[in-house]
Design a protein around this motif. Structure first.
Motif, PDB file in Angstrom:
ATOM      1  N   ALA A  20     -37.395 -22.625   9.370  1.00 33.35           N
ATOM      2  CA  ALA A  20     -37.479 -21.216   9.759  1.00 33.35           C
ATOM      3  C   ALA A  20     -38.915 -20.815  10.058  1.00 33.35           C
ATOM      4  N   TYR A  21     -39.881 -21.509   9.445  1.00 35.45           N
ATOM      5  CA  TYR A  21     -41.280 -21.161   9.634  1.00 35.45           C
ATOM      6  C   TYR A  21     -41.958 -22.013  10.714  1.00 35.45           C
ATOM      7  N   ARG A  22     -41.294 -23.117  11.133  1.00 38.05           N
ATOM      8  CA  ARG A  22     -41.886 -24.006  12.140  1.00 38.05           C
ATOM      9  C   ARG A  22     -40.841 -24.513  13.130  1.00 38.05           C
ATOM     10  N   PRO A  23     -40.172 -23.623  13.847  1.00 38.26           N
ATOM     11  CA  PRO A  23     -39.154 -24.085  14.800  1.00 38.26           C
ATOM     12  C   PRO A  23     -39.748 -24.852  15.974  1.00 38.26           C
ATOM     13  N   GLY A  24     -41.032 -24.635  16.240  1.00 37.10           N
ATOM     14  CA  GLY A  24     -41.684 -25.336  17.337  1.00 37.10           C
ATOM     15  C   GLY A  24     -41.689 -26.850  17.146  1.00 37.10           C
ATOM     16  N   THR A  25     -41.702 -27.293  15.902  1.00 36.45           N
ATOM     17  CA  THR A  25     -41.675 -28.731  15.624  1.00 36.45           C
ATOM     18  C   THR A  25     -40.407 -29.354  16.181  1.00 36.45           C
ATOM     19  N   LEU A  26     -39.275 -28.710  15.941  1.00 39.25           N
ATOM     20  CA  LEU A  26     -38.013 -29.230  16.470  1.00 39.25           C
ATOM     21  C   LEU A  26     -37.980 -29.172  17.992  1.00 39.25           C
ATOM     22  N   ILE A  27     -38.510 -28.110  18.534  1.00 38.85           N
ATOM     23  CA  ILE A  27     -38.528 -27.969  19.995  1.00 38.85           C
ATOM     24  C   ILE A  27     -39.339 -29.107  20.609  1.00 38.85           C
ATOM     25  N   TRP A  28     -40.535 -29.365  20.071  1.00 40.86           N
ATOM     26  CA  TRP A  28     -41.374 -30.436  20.616  1.00 40.86           C
ATOM     27  C   TRP A  28     -40.787 -31.814  20.374  1.00 40.86           C
ATOM     28  N   MET A  29     -40.201 -32.029  19.197  1.00 40.17           N
ATOM     29  CA  MET A  29     -39.532 -33.308  18.944  1.00 40.17           C
ATOM     30  C   MET A  29     -38.386 -33.501  19.926  1.00 40.17           C
ATOM     31  N   GLY A  30     -37.632 -32.436  20.153  1.00 36.21           N
ATOM     32  CA  GLY A  30     -36.535 -32.493  21.108  1.00 36.21           C
ATOM     33  C   GLY A  30     -37.021 -32.838  22.502  1.00 36.21           C
ATOM     34  N   LEU A  31     -38.105 -32.184  22.938  1.00 32.96           N
ATOM     35  CA  LEU A  31     -38.651 -32.471  24.264  1.00 32.96           C
ATOM     36  C   LEU A  31     -39.143 -33.908  24.371  1.00 32.96           C
ATOM     37  N   LEU A  32     -39.782 -34.417  23.315  1.00 38.75           N
ATOM     38  CA  LEU A  32     -40.243 -35.805  23.315  1.00 38.75           C
ATOM     39  C   LEU A  32     -39.067 -36.774  23.440  1.00 38.75           C
ATOM     40  N   LEU A  33     -38.006 -36.521  22.686  1.00 35.73           N
ATOM     41  CA  LEU A  33     -36.833 -37.385  22.772  1.00 35.73           C
ATOM     42  C   LEU A  33     -36.139 -37.272  24.128  1.00 35.73           C
ATOM     43  N   ILE A  34     -36.168 -36.089  24.717  1.00 36.00           N
ATOM     44  CA  ILE A  34     -35.591 -35.914  26.064  1.00 36.00           C
ATOM     45  C   ILE A  34     -36.374 -36.759  27.068  1.00 36.00           C
ATOM     46  N   LEU A 172     -30.875 -40.946  22.797  1.00 37.83           N
ATOM     47  CA  LEU A 172     -32.111 -40.170  22.665  1.00 37.83           C
ATOM     48  C   LEU A 172     -32.007 -38.836  23.403  1.00 37.83           C
ATOM     49  N   LEU A 173     -31.392 -38.841  24.578  1.00 39.61           N
ATOM     50  CA  LEU A 173     -31.184 -37.588  25.310  1.00 39.61           C
ATOM     51  C   LEU A 173     -30.315 -36.616  24.511  1.00 39.61           C
ATOM     52  N   LEU A 174     -29.202 -37.112  23.969  1.00 34.76           N
ATOM     53  CA  LEU A 174     -28.309 -36.241  23.193  1.00 34.76           C
ATOM     54  C   LEU A 174     -29.021 -35.686  21.960  1.00 34.76           C
ATOM     55  N   GLN A 175     -29.740 -36.532  21.248  1.00 34.71           N
ATOM     56  CA  GLN A 175     -30.465 -36.069  20.062  1.00 34.71           C
ATOM     57  C   GLN A 175     -31.581 -35.118  20.457  1.00 34.71           C
ATOM     58  N   GLY A 176     -32.256 -35.418  21.562  1.00 29.60           N
ATOM     59  CA  GLY A 176     -33.330 -34.541  22.026  1.00 29.60           C
ATOM     60  C   GLY A 176     -32.837 -33.145  22.369  1.00 29.60           C
ATOM     61  N   TRP A 177     -31.743 -33.078  23.128  1.00 27.02           N
ATOM     62  CA  TRP A 177     -31.190 -31.770  23.469  1.00 27.02           C
ATOM     63  C   TRP A 177     -30.694 -31.046  22.224  1.00 27.02           C
ATOM     64  N   LEU A 182     -31.506 -26.561  18.668  1.00 26.81           N
ATOM     65  CA  LEU A 182     -31.579 -26.144  17.267  1.00 26.81           C
ATOM     66  C   LEU A 182     -32.908 -25.438  17.004  1.00 26.81           C
ATOM     67  N   GLY A 183     -33.976 -25.986  17.567  1.00 24.72           N
ATOM     68  CA  GLY A 183     -35.292 -25.331  17.437  1.00 24.72           C
ATOM     69  C   GLY A 183     -35.316 -23.956  18.072  1.00 24.72           C
ATOM     70  N   LEU A 184     -34.712 -23.839  19.264  1.00 24.66           N
ATOM     71  CA  LEU A 184     -34.638 -22.519  19.909  1.00 24.66           C
ATOM     72  C   LEU A 184     -33.821 -21.540  19.079  1.00 24.66           C
ATOM     73  N   ALA A 185     -32.714 -22.014  18.516  1.00 27.22           N
ATOM     74  CA  ALA A 185     -31.882 -21.151  17.675  1.00 27.22           C
ATOM     75  C   ALA A 185     -32.651 -20.712  16.442  1.00 27.22           C
ATOM     76  N   ALA A 186     -33.408 -21.630  15.849  1.00 30.82           N
ATOM     77  CA  ALA A 186     -34.217 -21.280  14.676  1.00 30.82           C
ATOM     78  C   ALA A 186     -35.291 -20.276  15.044  1.00 30.82           C
ATOM     79  N   LYS A 187     -35.904 -20.478  16.201  1.00 25.46           N
ATOM     80  CA  LYS A 187     -36.946 -19.548  16.667  1.00 25.46           C
ATOM     81  C   LYS A 187     -36.383 -18.148  16.877  1.00 25.46           C
ATOM     82  N   ASN A 188     -35.204 -18.086  17.490  1.00 22.59           N
ATOM     83  CA  ASN A 188     -34.564 -16.788  17.727  1.00 22.59           C
ATOM     84  C   ASN A 188     -34.066 -16.145  16.441  1.00 22.59           C
TER      85      ASN A 188
END
Length: 191
Positions: A20-34, A172-177, A182-188
């Protein structure tokens, strides 16, 4: 209404935890895996060779560590067994590095067999639960697994150079997306 909103925020914070305090981490991890998954899908032969070589390297390193441990554990009743394990790991690592295509053929036939076996088991599960409304999804999943296993098997060994890399790329694409959204949902949720 404010009480319900604050309770919902508390619930979201409990579900999301530190995220909840660092949703950007998931977003960046997701983008890297994508990005990595896209490379895997478009350069599947490279991804296959790189993946199997990495696995061979891990096996070789594990064998060396196992042997070092066995030599340091003098007096232990299992030293000889540990040395056998070490030799097996080292042999697998060397074989994979010397003949990565043969290793990929083995991995590919394993994946085809896995898809076929899990497809048949899902098919049995689906037909055991026809009285439930959701029994069609296991049936569809079974059909897709059996189809995929059959397609992989029908092209074996010629497809061994690209199938593992393609499947790893897709995973990796599925996990990345998943992580990205999930990161976007946490951010919102914490706005």
């Amino acid at each position: 209404m404010s009480l319900i909103t604050s309770q919902l925020t508390d619930t979201q914070a409990k579900i999301l935890g530190a995220l909840a305090y660092r949703p950007g981490t998931l977003i960046w991890m997701g983008l890297l895996l994508i990005v990595l998954g896209s490379i895997g899908v478009f350069a599947e032969a490279f991804f296959s060779i790189a993946s199997i070589s990495l696995m061979g390297g891990f096996a070789l390193a594990a064998g060396i560590m196992q042997a070092l441990h066995a030599f340091q554990a003098r007096g232990w009743k299992s030293v000889s067994i540990q040395l056998v394990f070490a030799l097996i790991y080292v042999a697998i690592g060397v074989i994979v590095w010397v003949s990565p295509v043969a290793a990929l053929e083995g991995v590919t036939i394993y994946m085809a067999t896995l898809f076929l076996a899990t497809g048949v088991l899902r098919l049995m599960t689906a037909f055991q639960h026809t009285e439930f409304s959701g029994w069609f999804m296991p049936l569809l999943s079974a059909a897709l697994s059996i189809l995929l296993g059959g397609l992989i098997l029908s092209g074996w060994p010629d497809n061994s150079l690209w199938v593992p890399g393609m499947l790893i790329g897709i995973e990796l694409l599925l996990q990345g997306w998943s992580l990205f959204f999930l990161g976007l949902a946490a951010k919102n949720a914490v706005k």
